[in-house]
Write an enzyme that holds these catalytic residues in place. Structure first.
Site, PDB file in Angstrom:
ATOM      1  CE  LYS A  39      -1.739   1.663   4.044  1.00  0.00           C
ATOM      2  NZ  LYS A  39      -1.561   3.074   4.416  1.00  0.00           N
ATOM      3  CG  ASN A  40       2.234   2.804   3.574  1.00  0.00           C
ATOM      4  OD1 ASN A  40       1.073   3.152   3.329  1.00  0.00           O
ATOM      5  ND2 ASN A  40       2.653   2.551   4.803  1.00  0.00           N
ATOM      6  NE  ARG A 109       1.157  12.085   6.915  1.00  0.00           N
ATOM      7  CZ  ARG A 109       1.471  13.205   7.529  1.00  0.00           C
ATOM      8  NH1 ARG A 109       0.547  13.983   8.005  1.00  0.00           N
ATOM      9  NH2 ARG A 109       2.716  13.558   7.678  1.00  0.00           N
ATOM     10  CB  CYS A 133      -4.182   6.222  10.748  1.00  0.00           C
ATOM     11  SG  CYS A 133      -4.690   4.700   9.956  1.00  0.00           S
ATOM     12  NE  ARG A 138       0.219  10.256  10.166  1.00  0.00           N
ATOM     13  CZ  ARG A 138      -0.154   9.226   9.409  1.00  0.00           C
ATOM     14  NH1 ARG A 138      -1.377   8.781   9.453  1.00  0.00           N
ATOM     15  NH2 ARG A 138       0.696   8.666   8.598  1.00  0.00           N
ATOM     16  N   PRO A 139       2.154  16.453  11.593  1.00  0.00           N
ATOM     17  CG  PRO A 139       3.931  17.527  12.667  1.00  0.00           C
ATOM     18  CD  PRO A 139       3.013  16.346  12.790  1.00  0.00           C
ATOM     19  CB  VAL A 140       3.041  18.428   6.179  1.00  0.00           C
ATOM     20  CG1 VAL A 140       2.142  17.230   6.033  1.00  0.00           C
ATOM     21  CG2 VAL A 140       2.237  19.727   6.206  1.00  0.00           C
ATOM     22  CG  ASP A 141       7.236  20.056  10.911  1.00  0.00           C
ATOM     23  OD1 ASP A 141       6.564  19.004  10.829  1.00  0.00           O
ATOM     24  OD2 ASP A 141       8.205  20.168  11.682  1.00  0.00           O
ATOM     25  CG  LEU A 142      10.154  17.201   9.381  1.00  0.00           C
ATOM     26  CD1 LEU A 142      10.348  15.764   9.834  1.00  0.00           C
ATOM     27  CD2 LEU A 142      11.386  18.042   9.753  1.00  0.00           C
ATOM     28  CG  ASP A 326       2.728   1.276   9.579  1.00  0.00           C
ATOM     29  OD1 ASP A 326       2.441   2.155  10.407  1.00  0.00           O
ATOM     30  OD2 ASP A 326       2.947   1.522   8.372  1.00  0.00           O
ATOM     31  CB  VAL A 348       6.918   6.107  15.070  1.00  0.00           C
ATOM     32  CG1 VAL A 348       6.745   6.835  13.731  1.00  0.00           C
ATOM     33  CG2 VAL A 348       8.167   5.232  15.044  1.00  0.00           C
ATOM     34  NE  ARG A 418      -6.510   4.637   5.382  1.00  0.00           N
ATOM     35  CZ  ARG A 418      -5.454   4.874   6.178  1.00  0.00           C
ATOM     36  NH1 ARG A 418      -5.596   4.886   7.477  1.00  0.00           N
ATOM     37  NH2 ARG A 418      -4.268   5.136   5.689  1.00  0.00           N
TER      38      ARG A 418
HETATM   39  C1  LIG Z   1       1.292   6.473   3.505  1.00  0.00           C
HETATM   40  C2  LIG Z   1       2.477   6.054   4.281  1.00  0.00           C
HETATM   41  O1  LIG Z   1       3.523   5.780   3.725  1.00  0.00           O
HETATM   42  N1  LIG Z   1       2.318   5.958   5.606  1.00  0.00           N
HETATM   43  C3  LIG Z   1       3.398   5.504   6.429  1.00  0.00           C
HETATM   44  C4  LIG Z   1       4.366   6.649   6.668  1.00  0.00           C
HETATM   45  O2  LIG Z   1       3.600   7.706   7.234  1.00  0.00           O
HETATM   46  P1  LIG Z   1       4.227   9.159   7.330  1.00  0.00           P
HETATM   47  O3  LIG Z   1       5.006   9.437   6.106  1.00  0.00           O
HETATM   48  O4  LIG Z   1       3.117  10.061   7.693  1.00  0.00           O
HETATM   49  O5  LIG Z   1       5.189   8.966   8.558  1.00  0.00           O
HETATM   50  P2  LIG Z   1       6.442   9.832   8.951  1.00  0.00           P
HETATM   51  O6  LIG Z   1       7.662   8.976   8.895  1.00  0.00           O
HETATM   52  O7  LIG Z   1       6.448  11.089   8.170  1.00  0.00           O
HETATM   53  O8  LIG Z   1       6.103  10.208  10.465  1.00  0.00           O
HETATM   54  C5  LIG Z   1       6.878   9.781  11.549  1.00  0.00           C
HETATM   55  C6  LIG Z   1       6.858  10.842  12.648  1.00  0.00           C
HETATM   56  O9  LIG Z   1       7.380  12.053  12.140  1.00  0.00           O
HETATM   57  C7  LIG Z   1       6.495  13.128  12.418  1.00  0.00           C
HETATM   58  N2  LIG Z   1       6.583  14.138  11.320  1.00  0.00           N
HETATM   59  C8  LIG Z   1       6.469  13.739  10.033  1.00  0.00           C
HETATM   60  C9  LIG Z   1       6.513  14.640   9.004  1.00  0.00           C
HETATM   61  C10 LIG Z   1       6.685  16.007   9.307  1.00  0.00           C
HETATM   62  O10 LIG Z   1       6.735  16.872   8.441  1.00  0.00           O
HETATM   63  N3  LIG Z   1       6.794  16.366  10.628  1.00  0.00           N
HETATM   64  C11 LIG Z   1       6.751  15.459  11.649  1.00  0.00           C
HETATM   65  O11 LIG Z   1       6.874  15.822  12.824  1.00  0.00           O
HETATM   66  C12 LIG Z   1       5.126  12.463  12.477  1.00  0.00           C
HETATM   67  O12 LIG Z   1       4.180  13.241  13.172  1.00  0.00           O
HETATM   68  C13 LIG Z   1       5.446  11.153  13.155  1.00  0.00           C
HETATM   69  O13 LIG Z   1       5.454  11.328  14.533  1.00  0.00           O
HETATM   70  O14 LIG Z   1       5.392   6.226   7.539  1.00  0.00           O
HETATM   71  C14 LIG Z   1       4.940   5.847   8.855  1.00  0.00           C
HETATM   72  C15 LIG Z   1       6.152   5.517   9.702  1.00  0.00           C
HETATM   73  O15 LIG Z   1       6.782   4.384   9.243  1.00  0.00           O
HETATM   74  C16 LIG Z   1       3.967   4.688   8.737  1.00  0.00           C
HETATM   75  O16 LIG Z   1       3.418   4.421   9.988  1.00  0.00           O
HETATM   76  C17 LIG Z   1       2.836   4.997   7.747  1.00  0.00           C
HETATM   77  O17 LIG Z   1       2.106   3.816   7.473  1.00  0.00           O
HETATM   78  C1  LIG Z   2      -0.629   4.613   9.321  1.00  0.00           C
HETATM   79  C2  LIG Z   2      -0.823   4.012   8.162  1.00  0.00           C
HETATM   80  O1  LIG Z   2      -1.291   4.600   7.033  1.00  0.00           O
HETATM   81  P1  LIG Z   2      -1.421   6.170   6.734  1.00  0.00           P
HETATM   82  O2  LIG Z   2      -0.047   6.757   6.847  1.00  0.00           O
HETATM   83  O3  LIG Z   2      -1.898   6.208   5.317  1.00  0.00           O
HETATM   84  O4  LIG Z   2      -2.388   6.746   7.718  1.00  0.00           O
HETATM   85  C3  LIG Z   2      -0.532   2.563   8.007  1.00  0.00           C
HETATM   86  O5  LIG Z   2      -0.418   2.093   6.859  1.00  0.00           O
HETATM   87  O6  LIG Z   2      -0.429   1.858   9.030  1.00  0.00           O
END
Ligand SMILES: CC(=O)N[C@H]1[C@@H](OP(=O)(O)OP(=O)(O)OC[C@H]2O[C@@H](n3ccc(=O)[nH]c3=O)[C@H](O)[C@@H]2O)O[C@H](CO)[C@@H](O)[C@@H]1O
Ligand SMILES: C=C(OP(=O)(O)O)C(=O)O
Length: 457
Positions: A39-40, A109, A133, A138-142, A326, A348, A418
């Site tokens: 999926k991811n 997401r 989820c 889950r911010p997008v600042d990075l 996950d 995480v 999902r």
């Molecule tokens: C669609 C997808 O691929 N989802 C996966 C992806 O989610 P996703 O890409 O959202 O996960 P991230 O690795 O970015 O997030 C990890 C941590 O970093 C924090 N963070 C992230 C981005 C940012 O800009 N700022 C920040 O603070 C998040 O809040 C979280 O606490 O990787 C996660 C960690 O392996 C998995 O659980 C999700 O299944």
């Molecule tokens: C957290 C997950 O998905 P998403 O990042 O799409 O919410 C996941 O696949 O476990």
């Protein structure tokens, strides 16, 4: 052949699904389970296809609600998307919209991953803050900081991330980017944006997840110059354009891991195919540590044999190659039945222990102390009505239900759909007793689009 349109029936599907999954626990499983595409990976690669103005054919694409929604987002951007079984054709010659639709993005997401490619192609992109989820803020600042370092102006207003690139060429510029945290999504956003940027981009402290490597391999197949994916430092040398390709998505390591736990929790003998055993190192080593036997058979098959009660262990979730967040919920189900006390530390995401209350409803003995779950092993779980709160929590409840005495009824199946393709059918095939009871008014046909296992097990 199905044309994926931007229709709004996705919204209806995103509402709470009133259907339930009924599981009669206590039956050992045996046989082989076919693992779907990841999926991811699929979601990131679908976004990556926006980088190319020619045809891209993706193979081994799982049939999932998230994939369907992502297809609808691409369609809403003016991109041609056609699905035929596990083959997905994408042609992004005309991206007629630089703004992704809020109703779709807010549910997924991974939808935010379109930001990097749209910005790289058009020099302007507007993407609402994403959903996904409910496991943390889950911010997008990075992601945003990376794009800014590449020369984008980014403003966040009214829940919308507006980005544009100044200058005549409207091309992003290569940059040296250090990620404070190895975020999977931020690494993918920056890597995609950098493939079409002017000059070289270096991502330090990059995520090393297999899905990042899969996305990099897909981009390379389109002519991108990327080195180091799968290590902490990724170097991308921007090119002016990418070309048509065909690409096959890797097997889903989280689905495979979930089935490994299904084998362990039901004390069964189960094989999984196809898998990349190297992607499962952390999960396999924990399973072996608690007493399960896990064998690699050939290069792409795993077998788990678990006959006795397993023992306790401690788990800390970490970025890859550490233990995957996950898989945390699924392991928690397993450890509820192990002998002794386990401590599971979720590092995480800050809110990923919501399944604890539901597992306790089934007779588990789990206490939460900040981000730690202290699991005291019990000899049996008993079936109960429970509510799935997110995707992997729903998988954890299915696993607990398979092992529990009596009947478990799981609500909140929109989360399960999902991320798991035909979970019921795959489990039924190896002997599990479960069935989906459709909500009144929900046609079998509608559900069968995603799940062909409406028959009783
Ligand atoms: C669609 C997808 O691929 N989802 C996966 C992806 O989610 P996703 O890409 O959202 O996960 P991230 O690795 O970015 O997030 C990890 C941590 O970093 C924090 N963070 C992230 C981005 C940012 O800009 N700022 C920040 O603070 C998040 O809040 C979280 O606490 O990787 C996660 C960690 O392996 C998995 O659980 C999700 O299944
Ligand atoms: C957290 C997950 O998905 P998403 O990042 O799409 O919410 C996941 O696949 O476990």
């Amino acid at each position: 052949m199905t044309r994926v349109t931007g229709s709004t029936d996705t919204n209806a599907n995103a509402k709470e699904d009133q259907s339930v999954l009924e599981i009669l626990g206590g039956t050992p499983l045996s046989g082989q389970v076919r693992v779907s595409g990841a999926k991811n990976s699929a979601l990131a690669i679908m976004a990556g296809a926006l980088l190319c103005s020619e045809d891209c054919r993706l193979r081994n694409v799982p049939s999932l609600m998230d994939v369907r929604r992502m297809g609808e987002i691409l369609s809403a951007l003016g991109v041609k998307v056609q699905q035929d079984g596990d083959v997905l054709d994408i042609n992004a010659q005309d991206i007629s919209q630089s703004q992704a639709p809020y109703e779709l993005v807010s549910q997924l997401r991974a939808s935010f991953f379109v930001m990097g490619p749209i910005l790289a192609r058009l020099g302007v992109a507007k993407v609402p803050l994403p959903g996904g989820c409910a496991i943390g803020a889950r911010p997008v600042d990075l992601h945003v900081r990376g794009l800014q370092l590449m020369g984008a102006d980014v403003q966040i207003e009214h829940g919308m991330v507006n980005a544009y690139v100044r200058g005549k060429s409207r091309r992003l510029k290569g940059a040296h980017i250090y990620l404070d945290y190895p975020s999977v999504g931020a690494t993918e956003t920056i890597m995609m944006a950098a493939t079409l940027a002017e000059g070289e981009t270096t991502i330090e402290n990059a995520a090393q997840e297999p899905e990042v490597v899969d996305l990099a391999n897909f981009c390379r197949a389109m002519g991108a110059r990327i080195q180091g994916a799968g290590t902490k430092t990724i170097v991308i040398d921007g090119v002016p354009r990418l070309h048509s390709t065909e690409y096959s998505i890797i097997p889903d390591r989280i689905e495979a891991g979930t089935f490994l736990v299904a084998g362990a929790i039901t004390r069964s003998d189960l094989s999984l195919y196809p898998v990349v055993p190297d992607h499962q190192t952390a999960v396999i080593s924990k399973l072996r540590a608690i007493g399960a036997q896990v064998f690699t058979e050939g290069s792409d098959c795993l077998r788990i044999v678990a006959r006795e009660r397993l023992s306790a262990t401690d788990i800390e979730t970490l970025p890859y190659p550490g233990f995957p967040t996950d898989m945390q919920a699924q392991f928690m189900s397993l450890l509820t039945l192990s002998e002794g006390d386990s401590v599971i530390s979720e590092t995480v995401f800050e809110n990923r222990l919501r399944h604890v209350a539901e597992l306790n409803r089934m007779g588990a003995d789990i206490r939460i102390k900040s981000n730690h779950a202290i699991v005291r092993g019990v000899p049996i779980l008993s079936g109960a009505p429970v509510l799935a709160t997110d995707l992997r929590a729903s998988a954890a409840l299915v696993l607990a239900g398979l092992a529990a005495q009596g009947k478990t009824i799981i609500k909140g199946l929109q989360h399960l759909d999902r991320g798991y393709e035909n979970l019921e059918m795959k489990l039924q095939k190896v002997g599990a007793r479960l069935r989906r009871i459709q909500a009144e008014g929900k046609s079998e046909d509608e559900s069968a689009k995603l799940n062909s296992s409406t028959l009783a097990g």
